[in-house]
Design an enzyme around this catalytic site. Structure first.
Site, PDB file in Angstrom:
ATOM      1  N   LYS A  52      17.288  12.367 -50.087  1.00 12.25           N
ATOM      2  CA  LYS A  52      15.978  12.610 -49.475  1.00 12.25           C
ATOM      3  C   LYS A  52      15.951  13.548 -48.274  1.00 12.25           C
ATOM      4  O   LYS A  52      16.828  13.540 -47.431  1.00 12.25           O
ATOM      5  CB  LYS A  52      15.341  11.273 -49.071  1.00 12.25           C
ATOM      6  CG  LYS A  52      14.992  10.434 -50.284  1.00 12.25           C
ATOM      7  CD  LYS A  52      14.077   9.309 -49.929  1.00 12.25           C
ATOM      8  CE  LYS A  52      12.658   9.802 -49.782  1.00 12.25           C
ATOM      9  NZ  LYS A  52      11.779   8.747 -49.282  1.00 12.25           N
ATOM     10  N   GLU A  90       5.561  13.754 -39.320  1.00  6.57           N
ATOM     11  CA  GLU A  90       5.036  12.378 -39.217  1.00  6.57           C
ATOM     12  C   GLU A  90       5.023  11.942 -37.754  1.00  6.57           C
ATOM     13  O   GLU A  90       4.080  11.294 -37.286  1.00  6.57           O
ATOM     14  CB  GLU A  90       5.880  11.428 -40.070  1.00  6.57           C
ATOM     15  CG  GLU A  90       5.648  11.660 -41.562  1.00  6.57           C
ATOM     16  CD  GLU A  90       6.636  10.925 -42.459  1.00  6.57           C
ATOM     17  OE1 GLU A  90       6.241  10.535 -43.555  1.00  6.57           O
ATOM     18  OE2 GLU A  90       7.802  10.742 -42.083  1.00  6.57           O
ATOM     19  N   SER A 103      18.761   6.379 -44.968  1.00  6.27           N
ATOM     20  CA  SER A 103      20.006   5.596 -44.878  1.00  6.27           C
ATOM     21  C   SER A 103      20.377   5.071 -46.256  1.00  6.27           C
ATOM     22  O   SER A 103      21.529   4.803 -46.547  1.00  6.27           O
ATOM     23  CB  SER A 103      19.829   4.456 -43.891  1.00  6.27           C
ATOM     24  OG  SER A 103      18.975   3.472 -44.434  1.00  6.27           O
ATOM     25  N   THR A 124      -9.523  21.238 -52.174  1.00  5.38           N
ATOM     26  CA  THR A 124     -10.568  20.489 -51.461  1.00  5.38           C
ATOM     27  C   THR A 124     -10.600  19.093 -52.070  1.00  5.38           C
ATOM     28  O   THR A 124     -10.422  18.957 -53.286  1.00  5.38           O
ATOM     29  CB  THR A 124     -11.949  21.175 -51.596  1.00  5.38           C
ATOM     30  OG1 THR A 124     -12.291  21.260 -52.974  1.00  5.38           O
ATOM     31  CG2 THR A 124     -11.957  22.572 -51.002  1.00  5.38           C
ATOM     32  N   HIS A 140       0.883  -1.174   0.000  1.00  5.88           N
ATOM     33  CA  HIS A 140       0.000   0.000   0.000  1.00  5.88           C
ATOM     34  C   HIS A 140       0.915   1.216   0.000  1.00  5.88           C
ATOM     35  O   HIS A 140       1.635   1.460   0.968  1.00  5.88           O
ATOM     36  CB  HIS A 140      -0.892  -0.032   1.234  1.00  5.88           C
ATOM     37  CG  HIS A 140      -2.012   0.977   1.193  1.00  5.88           C
ATOM     38  ND1 HIS A 140      -1.803   2.311   0.960  1.00  5.88           N
ATOM     39  CD2 HIS A 140      -3.359   0.834   1.362  1.00  5.88           C
ATOM     40  CE1 HIS A 140      -2.960   2.954   0.993  1.00  5.88           C
ATOM     41  NE2 HIS A 140      -3.929   2.073   1.213  1.00  5.88           N
TER      42      HIS A 140
HETATM   43  O1  LIG Z   1      -7.192   5.146   2.957  1.00  2.23           O
HETATM   44  C1  LIG Z   1      -7.270   4.096   2.310  1.00  2.23           C
HETATM   45  O2  LIG Z   1      -6.263   3.514   1.891  1.00  2.23           O
HETATM   46  C2  LIG Z   1      -8.651   3.554   2.067  1.00  2.23           C
HETATM   47  C3  LIG Z   1      -8.774   2.414   1.065  1.00  2.23           C
HETATM   48  N1  LIG Z   1      -8.656   2.955  -0.292  1.00  2.23           N
HETATM   49  C4  LIG Z   1      -7.485   3.180  -0.925  1.00  2.23           C
HETATM   50  N2  LIG Z   1      -7.202   4.418  -1.318  1.00  2.23           N
HETATM   51  C5  LIG Z   1      -6.040   4.701  -1.940  1.00  2.23           C
HETATM   52  N3  LIG Z   1      -5.090   3.757  -2.184  1.00  2.23           N
HETATM   53  C6  LIG Z   1      -5.374   2.486  -1.833  1.00  2.23           C
HETATM   54  C7  LIG Z   1      -6.584   2.152  -1.204  1.00  2.23           C
HETATM   55  N4  LIG Z   1      -6.607   0.841  -1.014  1.00  2.23           N
HETATM   56  C8  LIG Z   1      -5.439   0.358  -1.492  1.00  2.23           C
HETATM   57  N5  LIG Z   1      -4.680   1.361  -1.987  1.00  2.23           N
HETATM   58  C9  LIG Z   1      -3.356   1.271  -2.613  1.00  2.23           C
HETATM   59  O3  LIG Z   1      -3.361   1.918  -3.879  1.00  2.23           O
HETATM   60  C10 LIG Z   1      -2.383   1.320  -4.737  1.00  2.23           C
HETATM   61  C11 LIG Z   1      -3.046   0.946  -6.035  1.00  2.23           C
HETATM   62  O4  LIG Z   1      -2.071   0.522  -6.923  1.00  2.23           O
HETATM   63  P1  LIG Z   1      -2.272   0.617  -8.505  1.00  2.23           P
HETATM   64  O5  LIG Z   1      -3.531  -0.105  -8.829  1.00  2.23           O
HETATM   65  O6  LIG Z   1      -1.038  -0.067  -9.061  1.00  2.23           O
HETATM   66  O7  LIG Z   1      -2.317   2.054  -8.851  1.00  2.23           O
HETATM   67  C12 LIG Z   1      -1.825   0.131  -3.981  1.00  2.23           C
HETATM   68  O8  LIG Z   1      -0.607   0.477  -3.362  1.00  2.23           O
HETATM   69  C13 LIG Z   1      -2.931  -0.113  -2.968  1.00  2.23           C
HETATM   70  O9  LIG Z   1      -2.507  -0.766  -1.792  1.00  2.23           O
HETATM   71  C14 LIG Z   1     -10.166   1.806   1.235  1.00  2.23           C
HETATM   72  O10 LIG Z   1     -10.231   0.667   1.735  1.00  2.23           O
HETATM   73  O11 LIG Z   1     -11.168   2.429   0.890  1.00  2.23           O
END
Ligand SMILES: O=C(O)C[C@H](Nc1ncnc2c1ncn2[C@@H]1O[C@H](COP(=O)(O)O)[C@@H](O)[C@H]1O)C(=O)O
Length: 431
Positions: free
Chosen positions: A268, A275, A263, A140, A68
Site C-alpha cells: 500500500k 488526509e 503495517s 461532477t 497575575h
Molecule cells: O491592569 C490590569 O491588570 C487591570 C485588570 N485587568 C487585567 N488585565 C490583564 N490581565 C489581567 C487582568 N486582571 C487579571 N489579569 C491576569 O490575566 C491572567 C488571565 O489568565 P488566563 O485566563 O489563564 O489567560 C491572570 O494571570 C490574571 O491575573 C482589571 O482589573 O481591569
C-alpha cells in the site's frame, strides 16, 4: 501546540521567552515615548534595556504568588532595574502591554504565513502550466462529466490561493493595531501622544476606540481568514485523495524512499499526508468559533478571551504554517499519471461526448427535446453494455438520417474541450 506540527520560524514566535521579550519591547517603547515628550529623564529607556533580562523562571516564580502574569513580569523586571522601576509600566494597564504585544506577534506570524503562501502560489503556477494541455476527465457529483485539462484544475487552486494572499494581507492589516490607552481606554493616566509615539516605534497604529483592550472582531477576522486558507488547502488535499483511489489512480502524493504504507499490507501507498491536511483544516475551523465568541466581552472588558487566545493564536498560526509548507511539498512532488487520465476518459466508452452529439442534432434541425431523447436512448444502452457510444449512434436510424459517419466521429475529439484553456491561463499572465 502539538510538537509534530510545529515548524520554525513560526514556532519560535510563540515561546515564553519570545512572549516576554515582546512585552519588554512594548514597555520600552512607552518609556521612550515618555522620554521624548520630556515626561521622564533622558537615558531611562537605555538603562532599562541594558539591565532588564528575560528570566522566564523568575517571572513564573513571582506569578505563583501574584496570580497575575503581567504584575509578575513588571515586578520581575522592576527587581532588575532599581530606581528606574518608577518609570516602568507608568500609567499602563496590563492589556496595554498584552494587546500591543499580541498584535506584534500576529503581524509577524501573518508575514511568515504570507511568505509561505506566495511560495505555494509559485509552485501551483508552475505545476498548472506543466499540465496545461493534459486531458483529464472532469467529474461532477463524482460522476464523469466532460473532458477538461488537469492544468486547469491546478490553475483553479492557484487562483484561490492568490485570493488568499490578498485576504491574508487584509487580515494582517486588521491586527496591526495596538493600544496604550489605560484601564478603560480613555487615556486617563497615559496621554494619547504616548500611545501614538510608542506604537509608531513598534510599527503599529493606535486603535481608534479601545476599551481596556483592542476589540476582538479584529482577531476573529484574522482567525477566520486563516481557516479560509486552510479550507482551500483541504480542497486540494481532498481532490488528490480522490485521484489516488485505486480505481482512479491519476495522481499520487509523494511517497518517500523507505516509506511504508501499511503495517499489515506491504503493497500500500496511502494518501496519508493529504488526509492529515484534511484533519488539520478541521482543527483550523475549530479555532474560529471561540474567536467569534471572544468579540462579546463584558463592558470595557472581561478576561474570558485570554485563555482562548493562549491556544488559538499559537496553534492556529503554527498549524496553518505547517499546512502550507506541507501542501507545497505535496503539489511540487506529486506523481501525475497522464496515461491513466487518458484511459479513465475512455472508461465510459464515449459517453462523455454526449452533449456534443446533442448539439449537433439540434444544429441539424431537431428540437432540444427530440435530440435529447435520441442521445439519452443510446447513452443508456452504452451504460449497460461493452459497446462504444459511437457504435450505437452509427446504428441509430434517426441519427443516420441526419449526421454522416465522419461528422459523428469528429464529435469525439478531446481537443475541442481544451480549446479555451490557453485563454483562461492568459488572464493570469496579464496580471
Ligand atoms: O491592569 C490590569 O491588570 C487591570 C485588570 N485587568 C487585567 N488585565 C490583564 N490581565 C489581567 C487582568 N486582571 C487579571 N489579569 C491576569 O490575566 C491572567 C488571565 O489568565 P488566563 O485566563 O489563564 O489567560 C491572570 O494571570 C490574571 O491575573 C482589571 O482589573 O481591569
Amino acid at each position: 501546540m502539538v510538537e509534530r506540527y510545529s515548524l520554525s520560524p513560526m514556532k519560535d514566535l510563540w515561546t515564553e521567552e519570545a512572549k516576554y521579550r515582546r512585552w519588554l519591547e512594548v514597555e520600552l517603547a512607552v518609556t521612550r515615548a515618555y522620554e521624548e515628550l520630556g515626561t521622564i529623564p533622558k537615558g531611562v529607556t537605555e538603562r532599562i534595556r541594558n539591565n532588564a533580562k528575560i528570566d522566564v523562571e523568575l517571572f513564573k516564580k513571582i506569578e505563583e504568588r501574584t496570580n497575575h502574569d503581567v504584575v509578575a513580569f513588571v515586578e520581575g523586571i522592576g527587581s532588575m532595574i532599581g530606581e528606574d522601576s518608577r518609570f516602568f509600566h507608568y500609567g499602563l494597564t496590563s492589556s496595554d502591554v498584552l494587546d500591543t504585544a499580541n498584535s506584534l506577534a500576529l503581524v509577524e506570524a501573518g508575514k511568515i504565513l504570507l511568505e509561505s503562501l506566495k511560495e505555494f502560489c509559485d509552485v501551483l503556477w508552475e505545476v498548472a502550466n506543466r499540465y496545461k494541455h493534459t486531458p483529464t476527465i472532469g467529474r461532477t457529483h463524482g460522476v464523469h462529466a466532460e473532458p477538461t485539462s488537469f492544468g486547469l484544475k491546478v490553475l483553479g487552486w492557484y487562483s484561490e490561493m492568490k485570493r488568499n494572499v490578498q485576504r491574508l494581507e487584509r487580515a494582517i492589516e486588521e491586527v496591526s493595531y495596538g493600544k496604550i490607552s489605560g484601564a478603560v481606554g480613555n487615556y486617563a493616566n497615559v496621554p494619547p501622544e504616548v500611545e501614538e509615539k510608542a506604537l509608531s516605534y513598534l510599527g503599529l497604529k493606535p486603535e481608534p476606540v479601545s476599551t481596556q483592550v483592542v476589540p476582538r472582531d479584529r482577531h476573529a477576522f484574522y482567525l477566520s481568514t486563516l481557516a479560509i486558507v486552510a479550507a482551500g488547502i483541504e480542497r486540494i488535499a481532498v481532490e488528490i485523495r480522490h485521484l489516488q483511489r485505486t480505481e482512479v489512480l491519476e495522481v499520487e502524493e509523494p511517497f518517500r524512499e523507505g516509506q511504508r504504507g501499511s503495517s499489515a499490507m506491504p503493497h500500500k501507498k496511502n494518501p496519508i499526508t493529504c488526509e492529515r491536511l484534511t484533519g488539520l483544516s478541521r482543527m483550523m475551523r475549530a479555532y474560529v468559533d471561540p474567536s467569534l465568541e471572544n468579540i462579546a466581552l463584558w463592558h470595557e472588558r472581561d478576561i474570558s478571551h485570554s485563555s482562548v487566545e493562549r491556544y488559538v493564536f499559537p496553534d492556529a498560526t503554527q498549524t496553518l504554517y505547517y499546512m502550507i509548507v506541507t501542501a507545497t511539498n505535496v503539489v511540487r512532488n506529486m506523481k501525475v499519471n497522464e496515461e491513466r487520465m487518458k484511459k479513465n476518459i475512455d472508461l465510459t466508452k464515449g459517453l462523455v461526448f454526449s452533449q456534443r452529439v446533442l448539439l449537433k442534432l439540434i444544429e441539424k434541425g431537431l428540437t432540444r427535446k427530440e435530440a435529447y431523447d435520441i442521445v439519452q436512448r443510446n447513452a443508456l444502452k452504452t451504460w449497460n453494455s461493452e459497446k462504444h457510444f459511437l457504435e450505437y449512434l452509427l446504428e441509430d436510424e434517426e441519427v443516420k438520417k441526419l449526421v454522416t459517419k465522419e461528422e459523428l466521429e469528429e464529435l469525439f475529439d478531446i481537443s475541442y474541450y481544451l480549446k479555451h484553456v490557453d485563454h483562461i491561463f492568459e488572464r493570469f499572465e496579464k496580471e
